[in-house]
Design an enzyme around this catalytic site. Structure first.
Site, PDB file in Angstrom:
ATOM      1  N   TYR A 163      58.591  51.388  26.092  1.00 53.02           N
ATOM      2  CA  TYR A 163      59.266  49.994  26.735  1.00 53.02           C
ATOM      3  C   TYR A 163      60.540  49.581  26.048  1.00 53.02           C
ATOM      4  CZ  TYR A 163      58.606  44.991  28.079  1.00 53.02           C
ATOM      5  OH  TYR A 163      58.709  43.709  28.562  1.00 53.02           O
ATOM      6  N   LYS A 191      59.724  51.914  30.665  1.00 53.60           N
ATOM      7  CA  LYS A 191      59.914  50.553  31.369  1.00 53.60           C
ATOM      8  C   LYS A 191      61.289  50.058  30.720  1.00 53.60           C
ATOM      9  CE  LYS A 191      58.417  45.737  31.859  1.00 53.60           C
ATOM     10  NZ  LYS A 191      57.691  44.693  31.421  1.00 53.60           N
TER      11      LYS A 191
END
Length: 325
Positions: A163, A191
């Site tokens: 992330y 992400k």
């Protein structure tokens, strides 16, 4: 072992390497990270978890056909949840999905050893994987980030989605670090939430990992440049439109995808005008799905923004009704 950890162990099923469902057969061997995933808000009522509202919200997402769910994330107010509450949230969602919809668990901390311990405990719940950002505030070096994520990968049998969110973490995952981590099969994607379109495109092109767009305002750009999907808080609202946007982009219908996004653009912008997830919770509460309640230091959306959100939602629904007539 503390009380939360003891309750987690006593309630956790034995970890087994099995497929989650027919749709995700051999998911551990050939993990799929694509489509529209919704990072669920955590409903509260009078300061406590509202598990019935969470069940209803989860069922709503499953009925829409979202490709995956994320719990205990930024949108889920992870920093305000105790370990025992995290367990309740995870198990409540799993009771609804029956593990037919893949589930990522958000994991955040500044101490690698403590995170490894927590990851091992939560790994016994057999999630599809974990969503893990760099440790916030302390700004480790890229070498430190590589060692940190590698230690977490060594500790679990579930997948890990990286992330990149430098605005919150205070440090970015460099492309070279992503490329090194991509050599480890535990890491199945990233992400990308830098908020920078060039970083998004560069990550898609060169990270060697499937990229999920984490900035809702950049979803269509990401999808049209090769992102495999999006993890989108705004997809709580009119979920079917986000799913249609993804389907259009995947079918290379770029103009149609752009037009679909244009219908959602104003709503998305307003949903992030104040700290997430306050605006999303305001609209979900307006729809009667949850109580409009957050835990400090987060506060509910302002009255002015709430009114704008409701008005924009009505305008969108009116336009959709007219188009369908």
């Amino acid at each position: 072992m503390d009380g939360d950890s003891a309750r987690l162990v006593s309630h956790a099923p034995e970890k087994m390497k099995v497929s989650h469902s027919v749709a995700f057969e051999n998911i551990k061997d050939k993990p799929v990270l694509e489509g529209i995933w919704v990072p669920l808000v955590t409903p509260f009522k009078h300061g406590e978890l509202d598990l019935q509202a969470l069940k209803n919200l989860t069922q709503r997402m499953v009925n829409h056909g979202v490709h995956g769910l994320v719990v205990c994330s930024t949108t889920g107010e992870m920093g305000s949840l105790s370990l025992d509450e995290q367990l309740q949230v995870i198990q409540t969602v799993q009771q609804v999905t029956h593990q037919k919809t893949p589930l990522l668990i958000g994991l955040l901390g500044t101490d690698t050893r403590a995170m490894v311990h927590q990851a091992k405990l939560l790994d016994t719940l057999n999630p599809f994987g974990f969503l893990i950002a760099p440790p916030p505030f302390i700004r480790p070096s890229q070498a430190g980030l590589f060692a940190h994520f590698t230690a977490l990968a060594d500790a679990v049998s579930s997948n890990i989605v990286l992330y990149n969110i430098p605005g919150r973490a205070g440090v970015a995952l460099a492309l070279e670090t992503l490329q090194r981590l991509a050599e480890n099969p535990t890491f199945i994607g990233i992400k990308e939430s830098s908020g920078d379109v060039e970083t998004l495109r560069r990550t898609i092109k060169a990270s060697n990992l499937p990229v999920m767009c984490g900035d809702d305002s950049l979803i269509v750009d990401g999808l049209l440049h090769g992102a495999t999907g999006a993890i989108a808080a705004s997809a709580h609202i009119h979920t079917e439109m986000f799913l249609n946007l993804y389907a259009l982009a995947k079918s290379k219908r770029h103009q149609d995808a752009s037009e679909q996004f244009s219908k959602l653009e104003m709503l998305i912008r307003l949903l992030f005008q104040e700290p997430n997830p306050a605006p999303v919770k305001a609209l979900l509460a307006y729809q009667g799905l949850i109580s409009n309640e957050l835990r400090l230091p987060l506060t509910t959306a302002t009255h002015c923004l709430s009114e704008q959100l409701i008005q924009t939602l009505h305008q969108l629904e009116t336009a959709l009704a007219q188009a369908a007539a």
